[in-house]
Design a protein around this motif. Structure first.
Motif, PDB file in Angstrom:
ATOM      1  N   LEU A   1      -4.469   7.486   3.764  1.00 32.50           N
ATOM      2  CA  LEU A   1      -5.412   8.444   3.220  1.00 32.50           C
ATOM      3  C   LEU A   1      -5.565   9.601   4.199  1.00 32.50           C
ATOM      4  CD1 LEU A   1      -8.136   5.879   2.069  1.00 32.50           C
ATOM      5  CD2 LEU A   1      -6.356   6.937   0.654  1.00 32.50           C
ATOM      6  N   ASN A   2      -5.368  10.819   3.719  1.00 35.78           N
ATOM      7  CA  ASN A   2      -5.372  12.000   4.581  1.00 35.78           C
ATOM      8  C   ASN A   2      -6.435  12.995   4.136  1.00 35.78           C
ATOM      9  OD1 ASN A   2      -2.966  11.056   5.964  1.00 35.78           O
ATOM     10  ND2 ASN A   2      -1.843  11.665   4.132  1.00 35.78           N
ATOM     11  N   TRP A   3      -7.115  13.626   5.102  1.00 41.44           N
ATOM     12  CA  TRP A   3      -8.133  14.643   4.868  1.00 41.44           C
ATOM     13  C   TRP A   3      -7.427  15.999   4.782  1.00 41.44           C
ATOM     14  CZ3 TRP A   3     -12.792  14.809   3.102  1.00 41.44           C
ATOM     15  CH2 TRP A   3     -13.735  15.764   3.483  1.00 41.44           C
ATOM     16  N   GLU A   4      -7.370  16.570   3.575  1.00 39.29           N
ATOM     17  CA  GLU A   4      -6.549  17.756   3.342  1.00 39.29           C
ATOM     18  C   GLU A   4      -7.325  18.816   2.561  1.00 39.29           C
ATOM     19  OE1 GLU A   4      -3.005  16.624   1.305  1.00 39.29           O
ATOM     20  OE2 GLU A   4      -2.395  15.149   2.831  1.00 39.29           O
TER      21      GLU A   4
ATOM     22  N   ILE B   1     -17.967   3.360   0.401  1.00 39.21           N
ATOM     23  CA  ILE B   1     -16.685   2.738   0.044  1.00 39.21           C
ATOM     24  C   ILE B   1     -16.952   1.529  -0.838  1.00 39.21           C
ATOM     25  CG2 ILE B   1     -14.600   1.599   0.902  1.00 39.21           C
ATOM     26  CD1 ILE B   1     -14.826   3.140   3.455  1.00 39.21           C
ATOM     27  N   ASN B   2     -16.176   1.394  -1.906  1.00 36.34           N
ATOM     28  CA  ASN B   2     -16.256   0.251  -2.811  1.00 36.34           C
ATOM     29  C   ASN B   2     -14.869  -0.339  -3.012  1.00 36.34           C
ATOM     30  OD1 ASN B   2     -19.188   0.286  -4.047  1.00 36.34           O
ATOM     31  ND2 ASN B   2     -18.521   2.416  -3.905  1.00 36.34           N
ATOM     32  N   ARG B   3     -14.816  -1.595  -3.427  1.00 31.96           N
ATOM     33  CA  ARG B   3     -13.512  -2.246  -3.606  1.00 31.96           C
ATOM     34  C   ARG B   3     -12.660  -1.545  -4.659  1.00 31.96           C
ATOM     35  NH1 ARG B   3     -11.991  -6.539  -0.898  1.00 31.96           N
ATOM     36  NH2 ARG B   3     -13.567  -7.546   0.421  1.00 31.96           N
TER      37      ARG B   3
ATOM     38  N   GLN C   1      -9.119   3.559   7.831  1.00 35.63           N
ATOM     39  CA  GLN C   1      -9.696   2.507   8.670  1.00 35.63           C
ATOM     40  C   GLN C   1     -10.889   1.849   7.955  1.00 35.63           C
ATOM     41  OE1 GLN C   1     -10.799   3.831  12.613  1.00 35.63           O
ATOM     42  NE2 GLN C   1     -12.026   1.988  13.016  1.00 35.63           N
ATOM     43  N   GLY C   2     -11.673   2.665   7.258  1.00 37.01           N
ATOM     44  CA  GLY C   2     -12.785   2.117   6.503  1.00 37.01           C
ATOM     45  C   GLY C   2     -12.320   1.195   5.391  1.00 37.01           C
ATOM     46  N   HIS C   3     -11.250   1.584   4.693  1.00 33.53           N
ATOM     47  CA  HIS C   3     -10.698   0.721   3.652  1.00 33.53           C
ATOM     48  C   HIS C   3     -10.191  -0.591   4.242  1.00 33.53           C
ATOM     49  CE1 HIS C   3      -9.923   3.530  -0.002  1.00 33.53           C
ATOM     50  NE2 HIS C   3     -11.067   3.809   0.585  1.00 33.53           N
ATOM     51  N   ASP C   4      -9.520  -0.492   5.382  1.00 28.32           N
ATOM     52  CA  ASP C   4      -8.998  -1.705   6.025  1.00 28.32           C
ATOM     53  C   ASP C   4     -10.139  -2.632   6.447  1.00 28.32           C
ATOM     54  OD1 ASP C   4      -6.464  -0.654   5.696  1.00 28.32           O
ATOM     55  OD2 ASP C   4      -6.302   0.061   7.775  1.00 28.32           O
ATOM     56  N   LEU C   5     -11.230  -2.054   6.918  1.00 30.21           N
ATOM     57  CA  LEU C   5     -12.370  -2.852   7.345  1.00 30.21           C
ATOM     58  C   LEU C   5     -12.985  -3.590   6.164  1.00 30.21           C
ATOM     59  CD1 LEU C   5     -14.398  -3.682   9.530  1.00 30.21           C
ATOM     60  CD2 LEU C   5     -15.659  -1.566   9.051  1.00 30.21           C
ATOM     61  N   LEU C   6     -13.174  -2.896   5.044  1.00 32.86           N
ATOM     62  CA  LEU C   6     -13.734  -3.552   3.865  1.00 32.86           C
ATOM     63  C   LEU C   6     -12.800  -4.640   3.369  1.00 32.86           C
ATOM     64  CD1 LEU C   6     -16.019  -3.669   1.812  1.00 32.86           C
ATOM     65  CD2 LEU C   6     -14.788  -1.978   0.433  1.00 32.86           C
ATOM     66  N   ALA C   7     -11.506  -4.367   3.356  1.00 33.12           N
ATOM     67  CA  ALA C   7     -10.530  -5.345   2.873  1.00 33.12           C
ATOM     68  C   ALA C   7     -10.482  -6.583   3.756  1.00 33.12           C
ATOM     69  CB  ALA C   7      -9.146  -4.708   2.793  1.00 33.12           C
TER      70      ALA C   7
END
Length: 325
Positions: free
Chosen positions: A12-15, A36-38, A305-311
């Motif tokens: 995921l990139n901030w563009e 963030i949600n699943r 990183q946030g997605h990885d943490l939730l997962a």
């Protein structure tokens, strides 16, 4: 403006993306924080496309301030702190939202923490109360009690006068659930929740389930007479055999619902749910009976990183992405 864009190679990139303006009936929000949600993880993996007409940008809830009002919108003012339930578009500097899906920031809650409320509050109230009819004296069983939805469901049910049972995968998470008011805490790695409920209760009046197929038969076993199983997730698969005889014997029901694809208006629409949440849940938050549980906050640039943490399942409560100071 900037927004998170999912790359074709993953990540995921901030563009830079095209700027947006509020359409008729919409509120333009300058985003402070996104939750963030699943469902976001599924969309990033290409497994959950947005509903027709919704933004392709990930993100189902935000907090921020009103930047502009579209034609026909009243009741909000530029600069007002708000949070909102979205069909998409939250991982961005600005998001346009149908006005019925906007909520004031509850009294006593920071602008940051408000980003962790719309999705869980609307999910829990619409399913547990509006759909399944939870009321005082009932027993609610929540799978994934330490999740964002779970931690919110525990508090709302207790504020209503219900009893709460939860499942979670560690004693640390179960301890957090107890601190929030859970009456029965079950480590699903060590104990069968059906047997535990049979020993201590007459079964659950309402079950809020995120597992789907893997738990279907045992969830039916765990229901009380007249109980309702509400399935809102499919982490345990999508297909399972349903024993209709068990349902008949208990006069019970199995219901599957989703929030994101619902229309804005009409019966069962997002506007109706948001109004019910504002009327019933926001007072619980304002007087301290319910509070947002935030497990982690990261800069929006670290969305992956946030997605990885939730997962990973290692976080309790909500994971937030900070978009602006």
């Amino acid at each position: 403006m900037h927004a998170i864009v999912a790359s074709v190679n993953g990540g995921l990139n901030w563009e830079n993306v095209a700027s947006i303006a509020p359409a008729n009936g919409e509120v333009l929000i300058k985003v402070h924080t996104a939750g963030i949600n699943r469902a976001d993880l599924l969309q990033a993996a290409g497994k959950y496309p947005p509903p027709p007409g919704a933004s392709e940008v990930i993100g189902l809830e935000v907090s921020g301030t009103v930047e502009a009002l579209g034609d026909g919108v009243s009741g909000w003012s530029v600069g007002q702190p708000v949070c909102a339930l979205l069909a998409g578009g939250g991982y961005a500097e600005y998001v346009a939202v149908p006005a019925p899906q906007v909520l004031p920031v509850p009294d006593g809650v920071s602008l940051r923490d408000a980003a962790g409320l719309p999705e869980v509050a609307c999910t829990v109230w619409s399913n547990v109360v509006m759909t399944a009819g939870l009321t005082a004296g009932h027993l609610l069983l929540v799978h994934g009690g330490a999740s964002g939805i779970g931690t919110h469901a525990i508090q709302v049910a207790k504020a209503m006068g219900a009893r709460v049972a939860v499942t979670a995968g560690s004693e640390e998470k179960l301890g957090i659930c107890r601190d929030l008011g859970a009456d029965i805490t079950i480590n699903y790695r060590e104990e069968d929740f059906v047997e535990r409920l049979r020993r201590e209760t007459d079964g659950a009046d309402v079950i809020l389930d995120i597992m789907g197929a893997a738990y279907l038969d045992r969830n039916v076993d765990a229901l009380a007479t007249g109980g309702r199983l509400v399935i809102i997730g499919m982490q345990g698969g999508v297909k399972a055999e349903l024993n209709i005889g068990k349902l008949l014997g208990k006069r019970a029901g199995v219901i599957a619902t989703s929030l994101r694809p619902r229309p804005v208006d009409g019966p069962g629409g997002k506007g109706e749910i948001v109004r019910a949440v504002r009327e019933n849940v926001w007072p619980m938050i304002a007087d301290g009976r319910v509070k947002p549980i935030i497990g982690a906050e990261l800069p929006i640039e670290n969305a992956q990183q946030g997605h990885d943490l939730l997962a990973s399942g290692k976080v309790t409560g909500k994971v937030l992405l900070r978009v602006s100071e």
